[in-house]
Design a protein around this motif. Structure first.
Motif, short mmCIF file in Angstrom:
data_model
loop_
_atom_site.label_atom_id
_atom_site.label_comp_id
_atom_site.label_asym_id
_atom_site.label_seq_id
_atom_site.Cartn_x
_atom_site.Cartn_y
_atom_site.Cartn_z
N ASN A 92 -71.02 1.10 22.81
CA ASN A 92 -72.10 1.25 21.85
C ASN A 92 -72.90 -0.04 21.74
O ASN A 92 -72.59 -1.04 22.39
N LEU A 93 -73.93 -0.01 20.92
CA LEU A 93 -74.84 -1.15 20.81
C LEU A 93 -74.12 -2.43 20.40
O LEU A 93 -74.35 -3.49 20.98
N PHE A 94 -73.23 -2.33 19.43
CA PHE A 94 -72.62 -3.53 18.87
C PHE A 94 -71.58 -4.13 19.81
O PHE A 94 -71.41 -5.34 19.86
N VAL A 95 -70.89 -3.27 20.56
CA VAL A 95 -69.97 -3.78 21.58
C VAL A 95 -70.75 -4.52 22.66
O VAL A 95 -70.35 -5.59 23.12
N THR A 96 -71.88 -3.95 23.06
CA THR A 96 -72.70 -4.57 24.10
C THR A 96 -73.31 -5.88 23.62
O THR A 96 -73.45 -6.83 24.40
N LEU A 97 -73.67 -5.95 22.35
CA LEU A 97 -74.21 -7.20 21.81
C LEU A 97 -73.22 -8.35 21.96
O LEU A 97 -73.61 -9.50 22.17
N GLY A 98 -71.94 -8.02 21.88
CA GLY A 98 -70.91 -9.05 22.00
C GLY A 98 -70.78 -9.60 23.41
O GLY A 98 -70.18 -10.66 23.60
N THR A 99 -71.34 -8.89 24.38
CA THR A 99 -71.24 -9.34 25.77
C THR A 99 -72.52 -10.02 26.25
O THR A 99 -72.59 -10.46 27.39
N GLY A 100 -73.52 -10.08 25.38
CA GLY A 100 -74.79 -10.69 25.76
C GLY A 100 -75.95 -9.74 25.53
O GLY A 100 -75.76 -8.57 25.21
N LEU A 101 -77.16 -10.25 25.69
CA LEU A 101 -78.36 -9.47 25.37
C LEU A 101 -78.96 -8.76 26.57
O LEU A 101 -79.87 -7.94 26.42
#
Length: 247
Positions: A146-155
């Protein structure tokens, strides 16, 4: 306990996985590495095609409620007691063979499918086997994240989520406005005197359609694809059916 391992559910998820995979393979020559994502889109279109009769029932109910609007406004003006008003409205709907819940049918009918798509991309194993769909991406974003998991890996891989969320919000707003134009009523929360029947609910009704956007932000990207595709279908389907059935 993981409900996805329950045999009936595992069978359903396994079948859904095979269907999405097959659809992805069919469009792979055109879509390339994005074929699994397109498979989710095609799955959504198949589901909505099956549910066209439900959409027809919904629009017919809208037309009937629009026809009954003057009678409802008059009844609301005359009957001040909430319980008596509710009973009278139900009697009116029953006498005219109109279901006040018909507008919920498409959402309710799709709920099991959306839940299955969500579950399909939220589990690393399906029916005891590795879920290969989780290895696929769309624009660099994992279909199972999801969006928030992906945010944790970078933009870098965030843009597909943002595009989907913005598109979903736009389509939801267009659908809301189209419904208001068709029904000729801003909300169902006002009385015949223009007073709010349920204090504080006007704002809730205004923003309630956007719950799907919030859900999409927390759901796997694949579930967001389902929501966006379904919302676009709904917008087009209602436009066609309203024009055809309101004649």
């Amino acid at each position: 306990m993981d409900l996805s391992t329950f045999p009936p559910i595992a069978v359903v998820l396994g079948g859904l996985q095979s269907l999405v995979t097959t659809l992805g393979v069919l469009v792979e020559p055109v879509a390339g590495t994005s074929s699994p994502a397109l498979g989710v889109v095609l799955l959504t279109l198949l589901v909505r095609l099956v549910l066209v009769p439900v959409g027809v029932s919904q629009v017919r109910a809208e037309i009937a409620r629009r026809r009954l609007a003057p009678a409802i406004a008059d009844l609301t003006r005359r009957v001040t007691d909430p319980a008596a008003r509710s009973k009278a409205l139900m009697s009116l709907y029953a006498s005219e063979k109109v279901s006040p819940l018909a507008g919920c049918l498409p959402t309710l009918a799709q709920a099991p499918v959306l839940t299955a798509v969500y579950s399909l991309f939220a589990h690393s194993e399906i029916a005891g086997h590795a879920n290969t769909l989780l290895t696929h991406t769309l624009g660099g974003a994992a279909l199972g994240a999801n969006l928030f998991v992906t945010l944790g890996t970078g933009l870098t891989a965030v843009w597909p989520y943002l595009v989907l969320l913005v598109l979903l919000a736009i389509v939801v707003e267009l659908s809301r406005r189209a419904t208001l134009r068709f029904t000729g009523s801003p909300t169902a929360t006002t009385t015949g005197r223009g007073q709010e029947a349920l204090p504080g609910t006007a704002g809730l009704v205004r923003w309630l359609p956007f719950v799907s956007v919030l859900f999409a932000a927390f759901a796997p990207l694949a579930a967001g694809l389902y929501l966006v595709t379904s919302a676009v279908w709904t917008l087009g389907e209602r436009a066609v059916l309203r024009r055809a059935l309101a004649r």
